[in-house]
Design a protein around this motif. Structure first.
Motif, PDB file in Angstrom:
ATOM      1  N   LEU A 411     -18.278 -15.760 -37.759  1.00  0.00           N
ATOM      2  CA  LEU A 411     -16.240 -15.110 -37.409  1.00  0.00           C
ATOM      3  C   LEU A 411     -15.945 -14.612 -36.144  1.00  0.00           C
ATOM      4  CD1 LEU A 411     -13.781 -14.366 -39.767  1.00  0.00           C
ATOM      5  CD2 LEU A 411     -15.253 -12.319 -39.130  1.00  0.00           C
ATOM      6  N   CYS A 412     -14.776 -15.467 -35.579  1.00  0.00           N
ATOM      7  CA  CYS A 412     -14.573 -13.654 -34.117  1.00  0.00           C
ATOM      8  C   CYS A 412     -12.465 -14.190 -33.938  1.00  0.00           C
ATOM      9  CB  CYS A 412     -15.157 -15.947 -32.986  1.00  0.00           C
ATOM     10  SG  CYS A 412     -14.705 -16.917 -33.509  1.00  0.00           S
ATOM     11  N   GLY A 413     -12.390 -13.273 -32.898  1.00  0.00           N
ATOM     12  CA  GLY A 413     -11.044 -13.324 -32.827  1.00  0.00           C
ATOM     13  C   GLY A 413     -11.264 -12.326 -31.453  1.00  0.00           C
ATOM     14  N   GLU A 414      -9.705 -12.989 -31.140  1.00  0.00           N
ATOM     15  CA  GLU A 414      -9.509 -12.358 -29.685  1.00  0.00           C
ATOM     16  C   GLU A 414      -7.867 -11.016 -30.363  1.00  0.00           C
ATOM     17  OE1 GLU A 414      -9.888 -15.443 -26.395  1.00  0.00           O
ATOM     18  OE2 GLU A 414      -8.178 -15.433 -27.765  1.00  0.00           O
ATOM     19  N   GLU A 415      -7.805  -9.555 -29.325  1.00  0.00           N
ATOM     20  CA  GLU A 415      -7.126  -9.149 -29.298  1.00  0.00           C
ATOM     21  C   GLU A 415      -5.307  -9.517 -29.093  1.00  0.00           C
ATOM     22  OE1 GLU A 415      -5.189  -8.449 -26.554  1.00  0.00           O
ATOM     23  OE2 GLU A 415      -6.231  -9.696 -25.188  1.00  0.00           O
ATOM     24  N   SER A 416      -5.192 -11.327 -28.448  1.00  0.00           N
ATOM     25  CA  SER A 416      -4.137 -12.204 -28.355  1.00  0.00           C
ATOM     26  C   SER A 416      -3.908 -12.708 -29.301  1.00  0.00           C
ATOM     27  CB  SER A 416      -4.162 -12.356 -27.569  1.00  0.00           C
ATOM     28  OG  SER A 416      -5.770 -13.320 -27.243  1.00  0.00           O
ATOM     29  N   PHE A 417      -4.350 -11.653 -30.721  1.00  0.00           N
ATOM     30  CA  PHE A 417      -4.303 -12.907 -31.996  1.00  0.00           C
ATOM     31  C   PHE A 417      -4.252 -13.828 -32.556  1.00  0.00           C
ATOM     32  CE2 PHE A 417      -0.362  -9.894 -30.790  1.00  0.00           C
ATOM     33  CZ  PHE A 417       0.511  -9.276 -32.303  1.00  0.00           C
ATOM     34  N   GLY A 418      -6.033 -14.395 -31.604  1.00  0.00           N
ATOM     35  CA  GLY A 418      -6.390 -15.077 -32.635  1.00  0.00           C
ATOM     36  C   GLY A 418      -7.361 -15.042 -33.615  1.00  0.00           C
ATOM     37  N   THR A 419      -8.116 -15.975 -34.276  1.00  0.00           N
ATOM     38  CA  THR A 419      -8.997 -15.398 -35.357  1.00  0.00           C
ATOM     39  C   THR A 419      -9.237 -16.666 -35.688  1.00  0.00           C
ATOM     40  OG1 THR A 419      -7.360 -13.423 -36.338  1.00  0.00           O
ATOM     41  CG2 THR A 419      -9.412 -13.787 -37.479  1.00  0.00           C
ATOM     42  N   GLY A 420     -10.355 -16.891 -36.277  1.00  0.00           N
ATOM     43  CA  GLY A 420     -11.558 -17.957 -35.910  1.00  0.00           C
ATOM     44  C   GLY A 420     -12.346 -18.025 -37.207  1.00  0.00           C
ATOM     45  N   SER A 421     -12.926 -19.401 -37.110  1.00  0.00           N
ATOM     46  CA  SER A 421     -15.254 -19.334 -37.400  1.00  0.00           C
ATOM     47  C   SER A 421     -15.302 -20.672 -37.616  1.00  0.00           C
ATOM     48  CB  SER A 421     -14.389 -19.438 -39.489  1.00  0.00           C
ATOM     49  OG  SER A 421     -14.835 -20.318 -39.646  1.00  0.00           O
ATOM     50  N   ASP A 422     -16.794 -21.243 -37.287  1.00  0.00           N
ATOM     51  CA  ASP A 422     -16.711 -22.112 -37.111  1.00  0.00           C
ATOM     52  C   ASP A 422     -15.807 -23.139 -38.443  1.00  0.00           C
ATOM     53  OD1 ASP A 422     -18.485 -21.125 -39.202  1.00  0.00           O
ATOM     54  OD2 ASP A 422     -19.655 -21.909 -38.504  1.00  0.00           O
ATOM     55  N   HIS A 423     -15.515 -23.268 -39.066  1.00  0.00           N
ATOM     56  CA  HIS A 423     -14.527 -24.140 -39.357  1.00  0.00           C
ATOM     57  C   HIS A 423     -14.261 -25.909 -38.739  1.00  0.00           C
ATOM     58  CE1 HIS A 423     -11.439 -22.309 -39.566  1.00  0.00           C
ATOM     59  NE2 HIS A 423     -10.608 -22.998 -39.480  1.00  0.00           N
ATOM     60  N   ILE A 424     -13.764 -24.645 -37.211  1.00  0.00           N
ATOM     61  CA  ILE A 424     -13.146 -25.864 -36.950  1.00  0.00           C
ATOM     62  C   ILE A 424     -13.238 -25.435 -35.490  1.00  0.00           C
ATOM     63  CG2 ILE A 424     -11.743 -26.987 -37.733  1.00  0.00           C
ATOM     64  CD1 ILE A 424      -9.361 -24.769 -36.520  1.00  0.00           C
ATOM     65  N   ARG A 425     -13.190 -25.575 -34.038  1.00  0.00           N
ATOM     66  CA  ARG A 425     -13.367 -25.095 -32.921  1.00  0.00           C
ATOM     67  C   ARG A 425     -12.294 -24.365 -32.236  1.00  0.00           C
ATOM     68  NH1 ARG A 425     -17.382 -25.939 -35.343  1.00  0.00           N
ATOM     69  NH2 ARG A 425     -19.488 -25.797 -34.778  1.00  0.00           N
ATOM     70  N   GLU A 426     -11.281 -24.527 -32.775  1.00  0.00           N
ATOM     71  CA  GLU A 426     -10.085 -23.897 -31.982  1.00  0.00           C
ATOM     72  C   GLU A 426      -9.803 -22.197 -33.270  1.00  0.00           C
ATOM     73  OE1 GLU A 426      -8.123 -24.255 -29.611  1.00  0.00           O
ATOM     74  OE2 GLU A 426      -8.242 -26.738 -28.914  1.00  0.00           O
ATOM     75  N   LYS A 427      -9.298 -21.346 -32.416  1.00  0.00           N
ATOM     76  CA  LYS A 427      -8.385 -20.717 -33.757  1.00  0.00           C
ATOM     77  C   LYS A 427      -7.296 -21.179 -34.324  1.00  0.00           C
ATOM     78  CE  LYS A 427      -5.797 -19.322 -28.981  1.00  0.00           C
ATOM     79  NZ  LYS A 427      -6.405 -18.998 -28.347  1.00  0.00           N
ATOM     80  N   ASP A 428      -6.962 -19.856 -35.525  1.00  0.00           N
ATOM     81  CA  ASP A 428      -6.656 -21.660 -36.844  1.00  0.00           C
ATOM     82  C   ASP A 428      -5.895 -19.848 -37.698  1.00  0.00           C
ATOM     83  OD1 ASP A 428      -5.739 -22.278 -39.451  1.00  0.00           O
ATOM     84  OD2 ASP A 428      -7.931 -22.655 -39.205  1.00  0.00           O
ATOM     85  N   GLY A 429      -4.510 -20.090 -37.533  1.00  0.00           N
ATOM     86  CA  GLY A 429      -3.254 -19.595 -37.978  1.00  0.00           C
ATOM     87  C   GLY A 429      -3.551 -19.555 -38.831  1.00  0.00           C
ATOM     88  N   LEU A 430      -3.498 -20.386 -39.977  1.00  0.00           N
ATOM     89  CA  LEU A 430      -2.728 -20.314 -41.402  1.00  0.00           C
ATOM     90  C   LEU A 430      -4.559 -19.846 -42.076  1.00  0.00           C
ATOM     91  CD1 LEU A 430      -1.442 -23.609 -42.365  1.00  0.00           C
ATOM     92  CD2 LEU A 430      -0.831 -20.949 -43.213  1.00  0.00           C
ATOM     93  N   TRP A 431      -6.055 -20.366 -41.635  1.00  0.00           N
ATOM     94  CA  TRP A 431      -7.145 -20.166 -42.085  1.00  0.00           C
ATOM     95  C   TRP A 431      -7.005 -18.647 -42.043  1.00  0.00           C
ATOM     96  CZ3 TRP A 431     -10.664 -16.297 -40.780  1.00  0.00           C
ATOM     97  CH2 TRP A 431     -12.151 -16.329 -40.930  1.00  0.00           C
ATOM     98  N   ALA A 432      -6.646 -17.297 -40.896  1.00  0.00           N
ATOM     99  CA  ALA A 432      -6.591 -15.574 -41.104  1.00  0.00           C
ATOM    100  C   ALA A 432      -5.455 -15.173 -42.312  1.00  0.00           C
ATOM    101  CB  ALA A 432      -6.157 -15.214 -39.397  1.00  0.00           C
ATOM    102  N   VAL A 433      -5.034 -16.593 -42.237  1.00  0.00           N
ATOM    103  CA  VAL A 433      -3.232 -16.081 -43.897  1.00  0.00           C
ATOM    104  C   VAL A 433      -4.397 -16.110 -44.882  1.00  0.00           C
ATOM    105  CG1 VAL A 433      -1.231 -16.228 -44.778  1.00  0.00           C
ATOM    106  CG2 VAL A 433      -1.460 -16.786 -41.933  1.00  0.00           C
ATOM    107  N   LEU A 434      -5.167 -17.087 -45.157  1.00  0.00           N
ATOM    108  CA  LEU A 434      -5.892 -17.397 -46.381  1.00  0.00           C
ATOM    109  C   LEU A 434      -7.345 -16.107 -46.277  1.00  0.00           C
ATOM    110  CD1 LEU A 434      -5.319 -21.366 -45.925  1.00  0.00           C
ATOM    111  CD2 LEU A 434      -4.556 -19.821 -48.030  1.00  0.00           C
TER     112      LEU A 434
END
Ligand code: NAG
Ligand code: NAG
Ligand code: NAG
Length: 604
Positions: A411-434
């Protein structure tokens, strides 16, 4: 790496043998180098008119291909494909037509294009990963920059693992742009591909098969593996629950309509149609640009609870122009991205992807240390990296690349509104909402009384781990020289110890953040100055981080990130609590004297 080929899409490509064929010939077109085509970490962003000027787009795309087609996937698979998709901004579709003709001119065997030409950045990453013979994706986006003929357009390239191209790749592309003499393009009129054709439709351009694909299918499938949609749907349909989402007219909008709207039944979706100018806004989900949402959620413009306005919504979220960033709010509360990351880490087991716990977490250095505290208490390895998603991507792929330990699930993230995980290799806005809907569903499991709200979840977290008060001051368009002088002055403090005087906020020491990537060995220097402090009365720690961004002719932005930990007393608003620390950081750095600025341009 195990990537299952997507049988469906491959099947469609084979089934469409009787595709319309556009006869065309390749015309090597002479050109000359155009200066300034140095891609940044998120590709090349320029004014739209510059992209539309003669040879600009072809020069850049040919240069990308000259590098991309040397990749192992391209040389070992005779039927490899390249994806072309964009965030729907002005010039998206014209650019796609031109890029198709250039790829055909270069004999790329297969091109995949989403219906209507639009895909969010996370869905692009998941699509590339799902195709074993996909070399990468040419992505038309300038992220949260405004779109329009007088605004911004951009192109970035994602490689075969779905990750943004690394510096090695982009440097090679830049070198190509400096020596380019010709590009190869097929004739065939203005429009060679019907972007409104049904998914599965193919057309052959020269020797290239272009297939229109369903933009949603692979990504929805990927999210369904991460989350329990049954649980999410049940929570959304609970009569006590009301959720709203702001798509900011970006590429994430149609994906939200599909996933939140059609699949989960969320009713109140705002600005979810993709628009070429994002409805005239910066599609950047923050307190100022998502102000309708902020108001709907019962907050004052600064993100604190409004006294005379409540909200009917349990959860309010927004995504940016290309759908990779997210903002999360509850009734009268804005969840900082750093807190959001820490809370997801703490409650990870309610997300099926993380049901056995996390192996690794990571945050960018300027993000608060809230997640570090969770990681430490739960025995999870925690990495602090420079800003930029590629550092996370490397850690996610550590096992494959170097036979090292695997940090997945990650799991990883940045203060600049990026959150994500290793399901893909980009941050993922909808993933965070889910992830947040999952957390709320879990917190309310078996509860028939008053809902456990976002605020309760956040406050319980602070109670358990303490709170990291957090704020960012931006001083925009400072003189570059003054900004450099400020940083040099801070460098001069390295090695000096304390002496903060008799005040409550004691300066301890200072260091410059640098990072050697444990996976590819690359070194990133000068990543920001960190000033450590101790609060005299509690012994809790605090820090101030100075970073420069965008040094250049239009001046530099000095970013000052303030963070103060309090293990016991988490009352009060962050801007209030951080005022003293901000003063101290400004004093020590001589920011006022050097820049003449009395106040920051923006406080986030
Ligand atoms: C950079 O890319 C080239 C060509 O793909 C490759 O030969 C080289 O090893 C790469 N260098 C690094 C440091 O990854
Ligand atoms: C500043 O504080 C951080 C976190 O507590 C610590 O890791 C770092 O070593 C400190 N810096 C110096 C120069 O002591
Ligand atoms: C919100 O985003 C815009 C556009 O990127 C930026 O100019 C502004 O400073 C941001 N506002 C806050 C409060 O962060």
């Amino acid at each position: 790496m195990k990537i299952r080929p997507r049988l469906l899409i491959v099947g469609l490509m084979l089934a469409a043998v009787s595709a319309l064929s556009i006869p065309s010939t390749t015309l090597p077109t002479p050109t000359s180098p155009i200066s300034g085509m140095k891609p940044g970490t998120s590709g090349l962003r320029k004014k739209t008119r510059e992209w539309m000027s003669p040879n600009y787009l072809p020069n850049f795309v040919q240069s990308i291909l000259d590098v991309a087609l040397t990749s192992p996937t391209a040389s070992s698979s005779p039927s490899y494909s390249i994806l072309i998709a964009g965030d729907g901004r002005y010039y998206n579709n014209e650019a796609i037509q031109t890029i198709v003709k250039i790829l055909a001119g270069n004999n790329v065997p297969n091109i995949l294009i989403p219906k209507f030409g639009v895909m969010s950045t996370p869905s692009v990453s998941s699509l590339i990963r799902s195709q074993s013979n996909c070399v990468g994706g040419i992505v038309l986006t300038a992220s949260h920059n405004p779109g329009g003929i007088d605004d911004d357009f951009g192109i970035k390239y994602n490689e075969a693992r779905g990750q943004p191209a690394d510096e090695n790749f982009t440097n090679q592309v830049y070198e190509k742009t400096k020596t380019i003499r010709e590009f190869k393009i097929v004739s065939g009129g203005e429009e060679v591909v019907d972007l409104e054709a049904e998914a599965g439709t193919s057309v052959v351009v020269g020797g290239t098969r272009v297939t229109i694909i369903d933009p949603f299918e692979v990504y929805v499938d990927c999210l369904m593996k991460s989350f329990d949609f049954g649980v999410l749907k049940k929570f959304v349909s609970d009569p006590r629950v009301s959720i709203t989402f702001d798509g900011m007219h970006g590429a994430g909008g149609p994906f939200a309509s599909k996933i939140l709207g059609e699949i989960l039944g969320v009713e109140e979706l705002m600005r979810c149609e993709s628009k070429v100018d994002f409805g005239g806004i910066h599609p950047d989900p923050n307190l100022s640009y998502a102000k309708d949402l902020v108001e709907l959620m019962g907050m004052k413009p600064d993100g604190t609870a409004s006294k005379d306005k409540s909200s009917k919504f349990t959860l309010g979220a927004a995504n940016d122009g290309d759908g990779d960033r997210n903002m999360i709010c509850g009734k009268g509360i804005f969840v900082t991205p750093s807190d959001s990351l820490a809370i997801i880490a703490d409650r990870c087991r309610c997300i099926p992807q993380f049901k056995d716990g996390l192996k690794g977490v990571a945050r960018s250095m300027p993000s608060s240390a809230a997640v570090d505290v969770v990681a430490e208490r739960n025995g999870v390895e925690c990495f602090v990296t420079p800003t930029g998603w590629k550092f996370f991507g490397n850690l996610m792929d550590s096992e494959e690349a170097f036979n090292k330990k695997s940090y997945s699930p990650f799991l990883c993230g940045e203060e600049s509104f990026g959150t994500g995980s290793d399901h893909i290799r980009e941050k993922d806005g909808l993933w965070a909402v889910l992830a947040w809907i999952s957390i709320l569903a879990d917190a309310n499991e078996g509860n028939d009384g008053d809902l456990v709200e976002v605020r309760d979840v956040v406050e319980r977290h602070w109670k358990k781990y303490g709170r990291h008060f957090y704020a960012r001051y931006d001083y925009e368009a400072c003189e570059s020289e003054a900004a450099e002088e400020l940083m040099d002055g801070l460098r001069g403090l390295i090695g000096e110890v304390g002496g903060g005087g008799g005040g409550e906020i004691q300066f301890e020491n200072c260091e410059e953040f640098e990072y050697t990537d444990p996976v590819d060995g690359s070194f990133s220097g000068k990543q920001g100055m960190i000033l450590n402090f101790t609060m005299k009365s509690t012994g809790d720690s605090a820090r101030a981080v100075f970073r420069l961004s965008g040094t250049g002719s239009s001046g530099a932005t000095i970013r000052l990130y303030l963070e103060q930990y309090d293990g016991k007393n988490w009352d009060g608003s962050a801007p209030e609590r951080l005022k003293g620390l901000g003063e101290e950081a400004v004093r020590i750095s001589k920011l006022r004297e050097l820049t003449g600025r009395e106040k920051p341009t923006v406080i986030t």
